[in-house]
Motif scaffolding. Structure first.
Motif, PDB file in Angstrom:
ATOM      1  N   LEU A  93       0.822  -1.074   0.045  1.00  0.00           N
ATOM      2  CA  LEU A  93      -0.004   0.124  -0.012  1.00  0.00           C
ATOM      3  C   LEU A  93       0.858   1.297   0.100  1.00  0.00           C
ATOM      4  O   LEU A  93       0.434   2.232  -0.842  1.00  0.00           O
ATOM      5  CB  LEU A  93      -0.864   0.110   1.399  1.00  0.00           C
ATOM      6  N   ARG A  94       1.938   1.253   0.962  1.00  0.00           N
ATOM      7  CA  ARG A  94       3.040   2.445   0.873  1.00  0.00           C
ATOM      8  C   ARG A  94       3.319   2.796  -0.384  1.00  0.00           C
ATOM      9  O   ARG A  94       3.549   3.948  -0.945  1.00  0.00           O
ATOM     10  CB  ARG A  94       3.872   2.246   1.842  1.00  0.00           C
ATOM     11  N   ALA A  95       4.152   1.550  -1.414  1.00  0.00           N
ATOM     12  CA  ALA A  95       4.401   1.878  -2.486  1.00  0.00           C
ATOM     13  C   ALA A  95       3.309   2.311  -3.661  1.00  0.00           C
ATOM     14  O   ALA A  95       3.735   3.340  -4.500  1.00  0.00           O
ATOM     15  CB  ALA A  95       5.029   0.491  -2.844  1.00  0.00           C
ATOM     16  N   GLN A  96       2.238   1.891  -3.489  1.00  0.00           N
ATOM     17  CA  GLN A  96       1.311   2.298  -4.313  1.00  0.00           C
ATOM     18  C   GLN A  96       0.719   3.920  -4.080  1.00  0.00           C
ATOM     19  O   GLN A  96       0.568   4.688  -4.953  1.00  0.00           O
ATOM     20  CB  GLN A  96      -0.070   1.561  -4.350  1.00  0.00           C
ATOM     21  N   LEU A  97       0.496   4.300  -2.731  1.00  0.00           N
ATOM     22  CA  LEU A  97       0.664   5.641  -2.445  1.00  0.00           C
ATOM     23  C   LEU A  97       1.677   6.473  -2.885  1.00  0.00           C
ATOM     24  O   LEU A  97       1.440   7.508  -3.508  1.00  0.00           O
ATOM     25  CB  LEU A  97       0.413   5.941  -1.039  1.00  0.00           C
ATOM     26  N   ASN A  98       2.838   6.029  -2.770  1.00  0.00           N
ATOM     27  CA  ASN A  98       4.086   6.770  -3.209  1.00  0.00           C
ATOM     28  C   ASN A  98       4.120   7.028  -4.698  1.00  0.00           C
ATOM     29  O   ASN A  98       4.413   7.951  -5.348  1.00  0.00           O
ATOM     30  CB  ASN A  98       5.255   6.140  -2.764  1.00  0.00           C
ATOM     31  N   ALA A  99       3.772   5.984  -5.523  1.00  0.00           N
ATOM     32  CA  ALA A  99       3.843   5.784  -6.837  1.00  0.00           C
ATOM     33  C   ALA A  99       2.789   6.803  -7.443  1.00  0.00           C
ATOM     34  O   ALA A  99       2.947   7.487  -8.524  1.00  0.00           O
ATOM     35  CB  ALA A  99       3.384   4.658  -7.539  1.00  0.00           C
ATOM     36  N   SER A 100       1.791   7.170  -6.650  1.00  0.00           N
ATOM     37  CA  SER A 100       0.608   8.013  -7.020  1.00  0.00           C
ATOM     38  C   SER A 100       1.087   9.524  -7.079  1.00  0.00           C
ATOM     39  O   SER A 100       0.435  10.566  -7.552  1.00  0.00           O
ATOM     40  CB  SER A 100      -0.758   8.000  -6.390  1.00  0.00           C
ATOM     41  N   ARG A 101       2.092   9.725  -6.122  1.00  0.00           N
ATOM     42  CA  ARG A 101       2.649  11.063  -5.973  1.00  0.00           C
ATOM     43  C   ARG A 101       3.590  11.496  -6.932  1.00  0.00           C
ATOM     44  O   ARG A 101       4.220  12.932  -7.137  1.00  0.00           O
ATOM     45  CB  ARG A 101       3.052  11.196  -4.559  1.00  0.00           C
ATOM     46  N   GLY A 102       4.255  10.806  -7.749  1.00  0.00           N
ATOM     47  CA  GLY A 102       5.219  10.982  -8.717  1.00  0.00           C
ATOM     48  C   GLY A 102       6.466  11.256  -8.132  1.00  0.00           C
ATOM     49  O   GLY A 102       7.105  10.723  -7.379  1.00  0.00           O
ATOM     50  N   ASP A 103       6.862  12.688  -8.406  1.00  0.00           N
ATOM     51  CA  ASP A 103       8.298  13.102  -7.963  1.00  0.00           C
ATOM     52  C   ASP A 103       8.100  13.835  -6.505  1.00  0.00           C
ATOM     53  O   ASP A 103       9.066  14.239  -6.110  1.00  0.00           O
ATOM     54  CB  ASP A 103       8.919  13.942  -8.879  1.00  0.00           C
ATOM     55  N   LYS A 104       6.824  13.921  -5.860  1.00  0.00           N
ATOM     56  CA  LYS A 104       6.816  14.516  -4.697  1.00  0.00           C
ATOM     57  C   LYS A 104       7.121  13.746  -3.420  1.00  0.00           C
ATOM     58  O   LYS A 104       7.639  12.744  -3.653  1.00  0.00           O
ATOM     59  CB  LYS A 104       5.348  14.746  -4.436  1.00  0.00           C
ATOM     60  N   SER A 105       7.285  14.123  -2.304  1.00  0.00           N
ATOM     61  CA  SER A 105       7.684  13.781  -1.119  1.00  0.00           C
ATOM     62  C   SER A 105       7.332  12.316  -0.953  1.00  0.00           C
ATOM     63  O   SER A 105       5.962  12.084  -1.193  1.00  0.00           O
ATOM     64  CB  SER A 105       7.613  14.437   0.196  1.00  0.00           C
ATOM     65  N   LYS A 106       7.915  11.356  -0.381  1.00  0.00           N
ATOM     66  CA  LYS A 106       7.567  10.075  -0.321  1.00  0.00           C
ATOM     67  C   LYS A 106       7.073   9.622   1.047  1.00  0.00           C
ATOM     68  O   LYS A 106       7.688  10.228   2.004  1.00  0.00           O
ATOM     69  CB  LYS A 106       8.503   9.175  -0.679  1.00  0.00           C
ATOM     70  N   LEU A 107       5.969   8.955   1.251  1.00  0.00           N
ATOM     71  CA  LEU A 107       5.562   8.347   2.653  1.00  0.00           C
ATOM     72  C   LEU A 107       6.644   7.358   3.254  1.00  0.00           C
ATOM     73  O   LEU A 107       6.964   6.293   2.386  1.00  0.00           O
ATOM     74  CB  LEU A 107       4.309   7.591   2.401  1.00  0.00           C
TER      75      LEU A 107
END
Length: 430
Positions: A237-251
């Motif tokens: 889930l964390r990887a999916q949420l980060n992928a949705s953010r593109g180049d923005k800060s990661k969870l």
């Protein structure tokens, strides 16, 4: 010439004394008006003291680490001419010595053996440089040692004094004798250099941490509980949420963990509480002010995320980053370092198998996520067939104040938290 006595002012925190942390000036130095000359630490913060006059310092109250009572002399400054009347009138008069009393530590410092709130916060401070290595001693009895040039060359490369090696019966040292010597010293390697002993005075934040830890362990009957959680799906889930953010800060995992904790706490109000043991009152808090451990050059500190329960994942991530930076660079405000109701402490990738963190008094519990590791485990599939899969596992530790929290409550809380972490879609459901 006139002498101006600068007394330790009352800085409005209801304290009786403050600690000398660092002198920026010494006896004989000149100081300018409004120039900082010493840093004083209270129970809450480090406060720089500024000179109200120009002059030369002729006397100071003590060394770094010494305590100075409010109203007593901190420094004496020799000034040209007379002391300005406005300055003389503002100078605080010496106060009577305070009665002996135990000053309770209220500073919100980290309460685990060592912790960092999150992988994003796990950047270790630069280590202090080691002392220069002690030169290897000149070989003893070298003139009496019998050895071939090859043995002597090898011993020199390894840093071995042949005078310490036991020779064969004929008095000659051979490679086998050298090997035997090395096997009893450094395991077939050069002997480690011996560092000289050093004494370092425990002052400032390090002393506050030491005193707070001692008070916590002395006054609180701790117990700890550890459970294993399968966080494979949580990491997906964390990887999916980060992928949705593109180049923005990661969870990182910390915002997800804090969100899960906040969703679990309403059913376990005894965990999110503070205990005033002098008054015999436990306050069960509705809002979650989450303390998080952050490693700083001054020691482990615990900035507090206000109303963590009301923030979404991305807001939590931004606040975690902001507070950690503020703690590390010394810009954290007083109110950002106090008032926590529950603390999370973690060593990030160094988290180990399990921890038994020390409670941040007067809180009654502290939660410690440990390192995520991959291990094979039995998993029952949708078809009902049990098979072995590689899974990501993380232990969750909790330490509680047994005066307030029962073992059953702590275990039930962690089991409820485990359910959310292992079914992460529930974390995102209101």
């Amino acid at each position: 010439m006139a002498k101006f006595v600068f007394n330790m002012p009352d800085i409005g925190e209801g304290i009786a004394e403050a600690e000398i942390v660092q002198w920026h000036k010494k006896v004989g130095d000149t100081v300018r008006e409004d120039e900082e000359f010493v840093d004083m630490m209270t129970d809450k913060a480090t406060v720089p003291m500024e000179s109200p006059v120009d002059g030369k310092i002729i006397e100071i109250a003590g060394d770094e680490g010494d305590m100075v009572s409010i109203g007593s002399m901190l420094v004496v400054i020799e000034v040209e001419g007379e002391v300005p009347e406005d300055v003389a009138e503002e100078a605080p008069a010496p106060a009577p010595a305070p009665k002996a009393q135990e000053v309770e530590e209220r500073i919100e410092v980290e309460t685990s053996d060592a912790s960092d709130a999150d992988d994003a916060l796990a950047a270790d401070p630069e280590p202090e440089p080691l002392p220069a290595p002690t030169p290897a001693p000149e070989p003893r009895h070298q003139a009496k040692v019998l050895a071939t040039p090859a043995v002597r060359k090898r011993a020199k490369e390894l840093g071995v004094d042949l005078g310490q090696v036991k020779p064969a019966e004929d008095g000659r040292i051979r490679h086998g004798d050298l090997d035997q010597f090395l096997s009893y010293t450094s395991g077939y390697g050069a002997a480690a250099k011996t560092r000289e002993d050093e004494e370092k005075k425990v002052i400032g934040m390090r002393r506050r941490i030491a005193e707070n830890m001692a008070a916590s362990k002395r006054n609180i009957p701790h117990f700890s509980y550890v459970e294993e959680c399968d966080v494979t799906d949580l990491e997906v889930l964390r990887a999916q949420l980060n992928a949705s953010r593109g180049d923005k800060s990661k969870l990182t995992i910390l915002p997800l963990l804090i969100t899960a904790i906040c969703k679990t706490l309403p059913d376990f109000p005894m965990i999110n509480a503070r205990y005033d043991d002098e008054a015999g009152v436990v306050t069960r808090h509705g809002a979650v002010n989450m303390g998080m451990a952050a490693q700083t050059d001054a020691g482990l500190m615990v900035p507090v995320i206000r109303n963590a329960h009301a923030q979404n994942l991305w807001q939590l991530a931004n606040e975690i980053s902001r507070l950690a930076d503020a703690a590390r660079n010394g810009t954290a405000k007083k109110e950002e370092m106090e008032g926590g109701t529950l603390t999370v402490t973690s060593l990030g990738p160094l988290g180990g198998v399990a921890t038994t963190p020390v409670i941040n008094r007067p809180e009654v519990a502290i939660i410690g996520p440990n390192r995520i590791i991959e291990r094979p485990m039995y998993v029952t599939g949708a078809d009902g067939v049990e098979r072995i899969e590689k899974r990501k596992l993380m232990n969750i530790s909790i330490s509680c104040d047994h005066r307030v929290v029962d073992g059953w409550d702590a275990a039930s809380f962690i089991q409820a938290l485990k359910k959310l972490l292992e079914t992460p879609a529930l974390i995102l459901v209101d």
